[in-house]
Design a protein around this motif. Structure first.
Motif, PDB file in Angstrom:
ATOM      1  N   TRP A   7       7.697   4.319   4.942  1.00  6.02           N
ATOM      2  CA  TRP A   7       8.145   3.781   3.663  1.00  6.02           C
ATOM      3  C   TRP A   7       8.958   4.871   2.994  1.00  6.02           C
ATOM      4  O   TRP A   7       8.527   6.020   2.934  1.00  6.02           O
ATOM      5  N   ASN A   8      10.171   4.514   2.578  1.00  5.42           N
ATOM      6  CA  ASN A   8      11.101   5.489   1.998  1.00  5.42           C
ATOM      7  C   ASN A   8      11.282   6.705   2.903  1.00  5.42           C
ATOM      8  O   ASN A   8      11.354   7.856   2.439  1.00  5.42           O
ATOM      9  N   GLY A   9      11.308   6.444   4.210  1.00  4.95           N
ATOM     10  CA  GLY A   9      11.607   7.492   5.175  1.00  4.95           C
ATOM     11  C   GLY A   9      10.431   8.379   5.558  1.00  4.95           C
ATOM     12  O   GLY A   9      10.596   9.291   6.365  1.00  4.95           O
ATOM     13  N   LYS A  10       9.249   8.121   5.017  1.00  5.30           N
ATOM     14  CA  LYS A  10       8.084   8.937   5.330  1.00  5.30           C
ATOM     15  C   LYS A  10       7.144   8.162   6.265  1.00  5.30           C
ATOM     16  O   LYS A  10       6.932   6.968   6.080  1.00  5.30           O
ATOM     17  N   GLN A  11       6.567   8.870   7.246  1.00  2.00           N
ATOM     18  CA  GLN A  11       5.707   8.244   8.243  1.00  2.00           C
ATOM     19  C   GLN A  11       4.258   8.204   7.745  1.00  2.00           C
ATOM     20  O   GLN A  11       3.708   9.222   7.332  1.00  2.00           O
ATOM     21  N   VAL A  37       0.818  -1.214   0.000  1.00  2.36           N
ATOM     22  CA  VAL A  37       0.000   0.000   0.000  1.00  2.36           C
ATOM     23  C   VAL A  37       0.855   1.270   0.000  1.00  2.36           C
ATOM     24  O   VAL A  37       0.768   2.090  -0.917  1.00  2.36           O
ATOM     25  N   CYS A  38       1.697   1.417   1.010  1.00  2.00           N
ATOM     26  CA  CYS A  38       2.555   2.613   1.069  1.00  2.00           C
ATOM     27  C   CYS A  38       3.570   2.601  -0.070  1.00  2.00           C
ATOM     28  O   CYS A  38       3.901   3.656  -0.632  1.00  2.00           O
ATOM     29  N   GLY A  39       4.064   1.400  -0.402  1.00  4.24           N
ATOM     30  CA  GLY A  39       5.046   1.288  -1.476  1.00  4.24           C
ATOM     31  C   GLY A  39       4.507   1.686  -2.835  1.00  4.24           C
ATOM     32  O   GLY A  39       5.277   1.985  -3.748  1.00  4.24           O
ATOM     33  N   LYS A  40       3.198   1.689  -2.980  1.00  2.27           N
ATOM     34  CA  LYS A  40       2.572   2.088  -4.254  1.00  2.27           C
ATOM     35  C   LYS A  40       2.051   3.529  -4.213  1.00  2.27           C
ATOM     36  O   LYS A  40       1.314   3.955  -5.110  1.00  2.27           O
ATOM     37  N   GLY A  41       2.386   4.265  -3.151  1.00  3.44           N
ATOM     38  CA  GLY A  41       1.995   5.663  -3.069  1.00  3.44           C
ATOM     39  C   GLY A  41       0.527   5.882  -2.794  1.00  3.44           C
ATOM     40  O   GLY A  41      -0.021   6.935  -3.144  1.00  3.44           O
ATOM     41  N   VAL A  80      -4.226   6.812   6.551  1.00  2.39           N
ATOM     42  CA  VAL A  80      -5.054   7.716   5.746  1.00  2.39           C
ATOM     43  C   VAL A  80      -4.618   7.571   4.292  1.00  2.39           C
ATOM     44  O   VAL A  80      -3.425   7.535   3.986  1.00  2.39           O
ATOM     45  N   MET A  81      -5.580   7.484   3.395  1.00  2.00           N
ATOM     46  CA  MET A  81      -5.268   7.252   1.988  1.00  2.00           C
ATOM     47  C   MET A  81      -4.956   8.562   1.257  1.00  2.00           C
ATOM     48  O   MET A  81      -5.505   9.621   1.578  1.00  2.00           O
TER      49      MET A  81
END
Length: 558
Positions: free
Chosen positions: A196-200, A163-167, A419-420
């Protein structure tokens, strides 16, 4: 206070009564013992009063909480929201929330907690409720078809790669980080978990580890002790009747208890959960396997970190699968069709079975769930160990000089609220979604969730303050044992940590389907394990082996 600090103070001469008196006594104790309690020695603040107040709703031993209780707790915990949101600020905003309704927990509680939030902010929440077995397919369908039809989702960290990995998720604003006090999380749930990639991205509302739950009355029964002493079978080193410390002993005890009774009631040993459960059932085989498969000198236990070659068909995992096959004939009738919900909430809480591995829900339910009959006879520890552990690097079984190998299964890394990204284009809606998430992940509300049936277990350092639990109505010895099993699992140096890689639940679901046939006798243990390994290899190639290797190593801190 932390469990280790509590025990230190007791050894230093503090009485139980003194520990329960509050901040003034704590200051004196700190001065005498040099424990350095810091902020805990300050006069009780409004937050302490709030925590004490909500823990009396409804009070341990006073019946299972109702929706009215959920709403009352949610309203009392609104002050943090009011500091960031004006009354009526989100009028006209509608949000869709997707999560579980498992065992009438999760979303059922969230509804109650958020009703006063809705009344204060003016926002409206629509709900998508899912059974546990339906959760993974529903989420994967939304991802695959790019039809995200929810603004907020209750989700576990293993799905972050998908999910997070796909933005697909919204990055957490700084004000949310402060409102929920992220620094209070136990160490293993801090970043990179939730990022993911340093973002919470995650508001943590749970911490997951499987612990070992057992019946103290069964393991202190004098008739069983005499029968065990007279038994000539293999006792796996358990010379005196008592709680098993290794899986070898669990097996021996389970077979021994077949046909036995305690106080006129049939008694069984370990409760396995062979029925597929939307991928989540795989964790229960994992808890049987971790002590066999997770070597202290190797961070990996599911895949080879350099190649992503599955380890599921190595001798450690095959032994765990064979254990289930061998134990099922001694377990309750039709255990082959029991899923994890049944083992914990129907069987163990209902008095069937003497041992079960589960998340921390058992500990918070045995005293507060109306269906529980084992509230006074339940004890806890970390998962059993093993007399030996498989070394994937040498291909041999090792016996450790330190004794049995222990490897608590930190399964799923807990639920979080995410949150999406689809709300990011509307600032009002975005703030509303994050405010709702922050309310559910609040520090004080989280303590209530840990203490009562919620679907969530302790996950903050502040959850390990034993006097708070005792004041709520928990027995001191009981809650000390429970919290120690949780803390010792989280902090264990050889804990088996969940990999946050894309497709992890596709791996687990594929394994469950094959395991169901294996447990039913359609395949031998090795054959089933080999079939799972082959299915996992195909999945890895489909997802992309090189990227999976990189992400798997990162999830293990390699």
């Amino acid at each position: 206070m932390r469990v280790d600090l509590y025990e230190k103070l007791v050894r230093a001469g503090a009485t139980r009564r003194e520990l329960l008196k509050g901040a003034a006594s704590m200051a004196a104790l700190a001065a005498a013992s040099g424990a350095g309690l810091g902020a805990l020695t300050k006069p009780a603040a409004a937050a302490d009063d709030l925590r004490a107040k909500i823990l009396q709703i409804p009070g341990v031993g006073k019946g299972q909480p109702t929706d009215a209780d959920f709403q009352k707790v949610g309203e009392l915990c609104l002050e943090a929201t009011k500091a960031n949101v004006k009354e009526g600020e989100f009028a006209g905003v509608e949000l869709t929330f997707m999560g579980l309704n498992n065992q009438n927990l999760h979303n059922v509680l969230f509804r109650g907690f958020l009703k006063p939030w809705e009344a204060y902010t003016g926002a409206k929440i629509n709900w998508i409720d899912l059974a546990q077995a339906d959760y993974n397919p529903r989420l994967q369908q939304a991802i695959a078809t790019n039809t995200i039809d929810f603004d907020i989702v209750e989700m576990g960290a293993p799905f972050e790669g998908d999910v997070c990995g796909k933005g697909l998720t919204s990055e957490m604003p700084d004000w949310v980080r402060k409102q929920i006090d992220m620094d209070d999380l136990v160490a293993y749930l801090k970043p990179p978990v939730g990022t993911w990639n340093g973002k919470q991205y995650r508001v943590t509302v749970d911490g997951d580890t499987h612990n070992f739950n057992y019946r103290t009355d069964v393991f202190s029964d004098s008739d069983l002790a005499a029968a065990w002493k007279a038994d000539s079978g293999d006792k796996a080193g358990l010379t005196e009747w008592g709680v098993p410390k290794t899986w070898q002993q669990v097996q021996a005890v389970t077979k021994f208890l077949k046909g036995k009774q305690v106080k006129g009631q049939d008694v069984y040993g370990y409760l396995d959960a062979p029925k597929p459960w939307g991928g989540f059932g795989f964790y229960f085989l994992g808890s049987r396997a971790s002590a066999y498969a997770k070597h202290p000198d190797d961070k990996a236990w599911l895949f080879d970190p350099d190649t992503m070659k599955p380890r599921i068909n190595n001798p450690a995992w095959v032994r765990a699968i064979q254990d289930v096959i061998d134990a099922l004939p001694s377990e309750p009738q039709d255990q082959i069709n029991a899923d994890p919900n049944q083992t914990a909430f129907s069987q163990f809480l209902g008095g069937t079975g003497s041992m079960v591995a589960w998340w921390g829900d058992v500990g918070s339910n045995v005293k507060t769930n109306d269906s529980s009959v084992v509230g006074d006879v339940t004890g806890f520890s970390i998962l059993p160990g093993s007399d030996d552990v498989y070394n994937s690097k040498t291909g041999k079984w090792d016996k450790l000089a330190s004794g049995p190998n222990y490897a608590p299964n930190c399964a799923y890394l807990g639920w979080g609220v995410y949150v999406m990204a689809r709300v990011d284009s509307d600032e009002k809606k975005k703030k509303a979604a994050w405010s709702a998430a922050a309310h559910l992940g609040g520090k004080d509300l989280s303590l209530w969730c840990a203490a009562y049936p919620s679907g969530f277990q302790p996950y903050r350092n502040s959850h390990f303050n034993i006097p708070e639990w005792v004041a709520a109505g928990y027995d001191e010895a009981f809650i000390s044992s429970y919290l120690k099993s949780e803390a010792d699992s989280y902090n264990h140096p050889n804990a088996a940590i969940e990999p946050r890689i894309p497709g992890i639940f596709q791996y687990y679901s594929a394994a469950e389907d094959i395991l169901a046939n294996t447990f039913a006798g359609k395949m031998k243990a090795q054959e089933g394990a080999d079939a799972i390994a082959a299915a996992w290899e195909k999945l890895t190639d489909q997802i992309g082996r090189e990227n999976q290797i990189k992400l798997y190593k990162a999830s293990l801190g390699m």
